[in-house]
Structure formats: C-alpha cells, structure tokens
Design an enzyme around this catalytic site. Structure first.
Site, PDB file in Angstrom:
ATOM      1  N   GLU A  13      -2.325 -17.110 -22.229  1.00  0.00           N
ATOM      2  CA  GLU A  13      -1.399 -16.957 -21.104  1.00  0.00           C
ATOM      3  C   GLU A  13      -0.793 -18.294 -20.678  1.00  0.00           C
ATOM      4  O   GLU A  13      -0.095 -18.381 -19.691  1.00  0.00           O
ATOM      5  CB  GLU A  13      -2.081 -16.265 -19.924  1.00  0.00           C
TER       6      GLU A  13
ATOM      7  N   ASP B  69       0.970 -14.162 -16.630  1.00  0.00           N
ATOM      8  CA  ASP B  69       0.964 -15.617 -16.487  1.00  0.00           C
ATOM      9  C   ASP B  69       1.793 -16.299 -17.563  1.00  0.00           C
ATOM     10  O   ASP B  69       2.398 -17.338 -17.306  1.00  0.00           O
ATOM     11  CB  ASP B  69      -0.480 -16.150 -16.532  1.00  0.00           C
TER      12      ASP B  69
ATOM     13  N   HIS C  62       0.821  -1.213   0.000  1.00  0.00           N
ATOM     14  CA  HIS C  62       0.000   0.000   0.000  1.00  0.00           C
ATOM     15  C   HIS C  62       0.852   1.258   0.000  1.00  0.00           C
ATOM     16  O   HIS C  62       0.508   2.252  -0.621  1.00  0.00           O
ATOM     17  CB  HIS C  62      -0.949  -0.009   1.197  1.00  0.00           C
TER      18      HIS C  62
ATOM     19  N   CYS D 232      -2.560  -7.618 -22.421  1.00  0.00           N
ATOM     20  CA  CYS D 232      -3.136  -6.985 -21.228  1.00  0.00           C
ATOM     21  C   CYS D 232      -2.312  -7.256 -19.977  1.00  0.00           C
ATOM     22  O   CYS D 232      -2.663  -6.805 -18.891  1.00  0.00           O
ATOM     23  CB  CYS D 232      -4.584  -7.410 -21.023  1.00  0.00           C
TER      24      CYS D 232
HETATM   25  C1  PEP Z   1      -1.952 -11.841 -17.071  1.00  0.00           C
HETATM   26  O1  PEP Z   1      -1.801 -12.998 -16.655  1.00  0.00           O
HETATM   27  O2  PEP Z   1      -1.117 -11.245 -17.767  1.00  0.00           O
HETATM   28  C2  PEP Z   1      -3.150 -11.086 -16.720  1.00  0.00           C
HETATM   29  C3  PEP Z   1      -3.387  -9.914 -17.260  1.00  0.00           C
HETATM   30  O3  PEP Z   1      -3.995 -11.624 -15.814  1.00  0.00           O
HETATM   31  P1  PEP Z   1      -3.746 -11.682 -14.246  1.00  0.00           P
HETATM   32  O4  PEP Z   1      -2.565 -10.815 -13.935  1.00  0.00           O
HETATM   33  O5  PEP Z   1      -5.009 -11.171 -13.636  1.00  0.00           O
HETATM   34  O6  PEP Z   1      -3.513 -13.124 -14.016  1.00  0.00           O
HETATM   35 MG    MG Z   2      -3.485 -14.139 -15.925  1.00  0.00          MG
END
Ligand code: PEP
Ligand code: MG
Length: 583
Positions: free
Chosen positions: A434, A458, A194, A505
C-alpha cells in the site's frame, strides 16, 4: 411549469427511485426560561427524566439496527453517548439547576451544557475535546425531545416520498415507514456516516452532498434518484424509464442471490477468490452466510480501540480462533495492528504528529512497541492451530521491516515452544502493498513473503499524494489514475513471477468495472465488503480471457483517468451489466 434540473452528489447507497420530495427542515430552536412553581418542580424533573429515557431508548434502537454493519469503535461511540445519558454531571446537575432556579428543564440543561463546555473547552486535549462534543450532541437531543421537536421518524406518510434534507438523523430512518420512503437526498453526510450505513442496510437509494438541494426541490412535484444523480421535476419519459428500471433491478437482485452459494469463477472457468473484509470476529458469520470464500482482511485495530487498555493475549486468541473456526478452513488473513493515521488509541500515548498518515502508523508502531506486537503475534500463532489463518503486516515500505517483524515472530515461536503452548509453526506470512516503495520493490519483497494483498485505499493516497480523509480534494482521489493502475499491474506481475498469491483488499476490489483489468493482471483474490460479494461473483461469471485481453489493450493506451473510466463503463454497458453499479 416547474424547472427541470439535474444535480450530482455522492451515491452513498446505490439505486434508483422516483417519488414526490418530502422536505425536512431543521427546526430552529429558541430556548426560553420559564418559571416553575415550587409545587410543580417534581413534575418538571419527571418530564426531564422521561425525555432522557426516550432519547436513550431511541439511541439503543438505532444501535441495534446498525449491529453487524458498524465497527466496534463506531459502536463504542454510541455506547459513550448512551452512557452520557446517565452521567451525573449532565443529568443530576441539570436536575439540581431545575430545583435551585425553579426553571424549565430545557433551559437548565442548555445552561448546564454551556457551563461544562466552558469549563472543559479551554483544555488542549483531544480526548476532552471529543468528550465536550459528545456532551453537546447528546444534550441537544434531549433538548429537542423536551421541546417536542425530536424527530419521530418518517412514519406518517400517506404516499411514496423521497426525503430531502440538510441532514437526516439515523433514528429517523430506523423508524421510517419503509413502504412509503423510497430514497433520501441530503446536503450533508458522506459514505461513512451512520445514516448512509443504515440506508445501505435497508437497500434505500441515497445521495448525499448536494448543496442547496432543499431549496432546489422545495416546489418540485417529483424527483428521481439514479445512482449519484438527482433529477428535479423529471420529464414524463424520464419517469417512465426509471419506473421500468426499478422493476428490472428487483429482478436482478433476486438473480444475484443465486450467486451466494456459487463459487467465484470466470466464464471460462478461471477461479478467483472472492473474500470478505471484516472488522470483528462476529462478522465472519455474515461473511460466511453471504458466500465469502475466505476473509481477505480482518482489521484487528477495532479490537484495540475505544477502551482503556489493549486486549490481552487470551482475549485476542479467542477472537481470532472464533473467526477461523467460523470460516471452516477457508483462508482468514488477519492483519496485525494498523493504528496511527486517522485511527487513534489514547492508552498508547502516541505523540502528536504533523502528518499522521506519514507517521508512526501500523507496522512502524508495532516495531517500536514490540511488547504490544508480541502479544498479538502469540495470539495469532496459537489461534492458527484451529483453521487456515494467515498473518499480514500492514504499511510495509521496505524489506528491512519485513525481516524485523519476522524476527519478532520467530521470538514468539521460541517462547511458545519453551512454554509448551500449542501453536502453528509454518504459518503463512504476507504483507500489504500500500506504499509505492513496496510496490516498486515487489520483486524483492516477494522473495521474503508468502503472499501480497494490495491495500488500494492507501496506495491511491500515497501514490497520488491525496489525503484519503480530505473531502476538499476528494476529486483527486482517483481509482482510475494510470499511475495507480501501473503499480497494481507491477505488483501482480512480481507476485506471479515469484508464484505467490496476490489479492486486493482495498475498496477498488469491489469496483466491478475494474474486475476485467485485475483478472488480466493476474490478481488471484478480491476481498470486498460483505454486501459486494454476490455482485462481484456475477461480474466474474460474465468475464472470459478474450474480454479481459480486449479491456487491457484498450486501457493500456489511455493516458487519462477519465478515458479509462469511460472505456471500462462502455465495456460494462456492452455486457449489459451496468445495473451492477446500481446494486
Ligand atoms: C487499504 O489501505 O486499502 C486497506 C485495505 O487498509 P485500510 O483501509 O484499513 O487502511
Ligand atoms: Mg491501509
């Protein structure tokens, strides 16, 4: 003369700063029993109640200042702590002890915490264990307040300082004199603590994870923060250089603001979507305000966490509708439930797993618990009527899973049709790539879905076999690993061949150094933290096909991740854009 040294840590909040170190040591607490005369017991109880009230108010202030930048689950942790300050077991029981034993309240509270911990400590249950930790955490705050040791903030400083500590309480930062506090350096803490979040919100440079920094800077006259590096007793030239860098960065920040309203495109006019990652519907507003051209990942799991039952279909529908309406017809990619792994939900009663990241997570869990999955899919189909909503399945490892999920989706459509409820029939459905098997079969999967979004967080973990939460091997968790880059290249090629969109993402999307490679690979959209949107747009505006080709030619020959990283860094330097790494 004081010794000049350079130490490295984790740049949890980027930036540069120079100032005198303010050493903040953790206080050693001695809790002694004091006798309280019977006519003073009420006053002692009053003192205790006041301490509880002060800590509660302090925590509420911290929570307020974090709002918008923490997930619902993190907010829930704060709320649990605030609620504990009203818990009869903790508060009333302590008051009883003060009265019964005619003793000081810090002593009574300390004993009370020990008793509760002993009673509950032997129970083998994660929830109970966490609750004991919460009680100890909150209780120690009240004890510090009673002893007059609760940190009041870095508020009375007469000159510019960089705070140096083992660890810094979030509340300290909130109440700090922002004019005088120029940065923070800690021995502990990581990117998601935090204190780190608050530092980023305040735009305060912060480096965490430097062992023995307190001892090392104890007698220093001056220290410098520069990215992930801390210089103790810098030379005169280094100080002058950093002062001019600080001035320059201020000007760059102002320049970046201009990109909020600009559309994301390369120097030679290629449009790349710069989208935002969000964790709750309210964040769509911040995404919109900061120039997001869509939402590339709405992590819906936070809506399911920190409660005793899953959200109802109507509750979910309202949330998704709000997000799509806020984005006013721009794409909103909503990911179906991704729990399991390090994200736990008590009411789902998930069995304990040896390797939770390789276990019943995300789509696997939804396909096992179709009733739960259907509630979410129905809410998504209904909300899609109000904007540009796309559904995304996480953790896909095979074609079978996509087909099975789509069968459930079709069932939901049939049900809604029968019930006469409005929903969007031809809703786009995509998957997260992923898992290496999905990346390697991207050509097959591309025939079945409308888009891909690469979850690099991931993908790195599963490709390199490095647990993303294990700090002991975090040096091996590597965005520049050639194996990871090859998989991304392959996924992009398969998507382009099949003429479907492919985004990123995961966190790699916000790494500006990688942008030239992603453009060359044919990535169509980058979905990033809200705070990275304008710097990414700036980066894209400086890139053209010539540059991306040159970058790719250089990188494709590299065998080691270190080489890849230094080449990409070199490109950024040649473009005079290294400052983006410090913003
Ligand atoms: C990822 O795995 O890149 C992702 C965006 O999902 P999370 O970080 O929520 O697993
Ligand atoms: Mg993920």
């Amino acid at each position: 003369m004081n010794e000049h040294s350079i130490l490295k840590g984790i740049a949890v909040s980027p930036g540069v700063a120079v100032a005198k170190p303010l050493i903040m040591r953790r206080q050693e607490v001695q809790i002694e029993k004091r006798h309280i005369d019977s006519d003073c017991v009420d006053a002692e109880v009053g003192r205790f109640r006041l301490a509880v009230k002060n800590v509660k108010e302090n925590m509420k202030a911290v929570l307020e200042s974090l709002s918008g930048s923490i997930s619902k689950s993190e907010r829930d942790i704060f709320n649990v702590h605030i609620a504990l300050l009203e818990d009869p077991e903790l508060v009333d029981q302590t008051i009883t002890l003060v009265k019964q034993n005619q003793c000081n309240s810090e002593y009574a509270l300390d004993n009370n915490i020990k008793t509760i911990s002993e009673e509950l400590g032997g129970i083998e249950d994660d929830y109970i264990k966490e609750r004991v930790a919460d009680i100890q955490d909150v209780g120690s705050k009240v004890i510090m307040e009673l002893l007059g040791l609760y940190p009041k903030g870095i508020s009375e400083i007469a000159e510019d300082v960089i705070a140096v500590a083992e660890d810094i309480e979030p509340s300290l930062l909130i109440t700090a004199d922002k004019k005088q506090l120029k940065g923070i350096v800690c021995e502990q803490g990581g990117l998601t603590s935090h204190t780190a979040i608050i530092a980023r919100n305040l735009g305060l440079p912060a480096v965490f994870g430097i062992k023995d920094i307190v001892l090392a800077s104890e007698n220093a006259d001056c220290i410098i923060i520069n990215g992930d590096q801390v210089t103790i007793n810098p030379l005169k030239d280094e100080v002058n250089q950093i002062k001019s860098d600080i001035k320059q960065l201020g000007a760059y920040r102002a320049e970046l603001n201009a990109f909020i309203k600009r559309s994301a495109e390369t120097k030679d006019g290629m449009r790349i979507g710069v989208y935002a990652n969000i964790g709750e519907a309210d964040e769509a507003h911040a995404a919109d305000q900061n120039g997001a051209e869509g939402v590339g990942l709405f992590r819906t799991e936070f809506m399911f966490m920190g409660r005793s039952q899953p959200p109802t279909e109507d509750e979910q529908f309202t949330t998704y509708k709000k997000a799509v309406e806020t984005m006013k017809n721009r794409p909103v990619i909503i990911r179906t439930l991704d729990v399991g792994g390090d994200k736990k939900i008590d009411y789902l009663d998930l069995p304990k797993e040896e390797n939770p990241f390789l276990g019943c997570r995300a789509i696997r869990l939804c396909l096992k618990n179709k009733a739960l999955f259907k509630i979410q899919l129905r809410a998504l189909l209904r909300a899609a009527v109000y904007g540009n909503l796309k559904i995304m399945y996480p953790m896909i490892s095979s074609l079978e899973e996509v087909c099975e999920a789509n069968v459930v989706l079709d069932e939901c459509k049939q049900e809604l049709l029968k019930e006469g409820v409005a929903f969007k029939k031809n809703i786009p459905v995509g998957i997260m790539i992923e898992i290496p098997s999905a990346a390697l079969c991207a050509d097959i999967l591309a025939e079945e879905v409308d888009f891909f979004s690469i979850g690099t967080n991931d993908l790195i973990q599963y490709t390199t076999a490095v647990d993303r939460t294990n700090t002991q091997i975090s040096n091996l968790y590597d965005e520049y690993n050639p194996g990871v880059l090859r998989l991304i290249e392959r996924v992009a090629k398969c998507a382009n061949d099949a003429k479907i969109e492919v985004g990123i993402c995961g966190e790699m999307g916000s790494n500006v150094m990688l942008a030239p490679l992603f453009i060359h690979m044919g990535i169509s959209e980058l979905s990033v933290n809200i705070s990275s949107i304008s710097k990414l747009k700036k980066m894209l505006s400086c890139i053209d096909t010539d540059l991306t080709e040159k970058a790719w030619t250089k990188i494709a020959k590299c065998k080691r991740s270190g080489e890849i990283k230094s080449n990409l860094n070199g490109i950024l330097q040649e473009m005079d854009l290294s400052f983006l790494l410090n913003i």
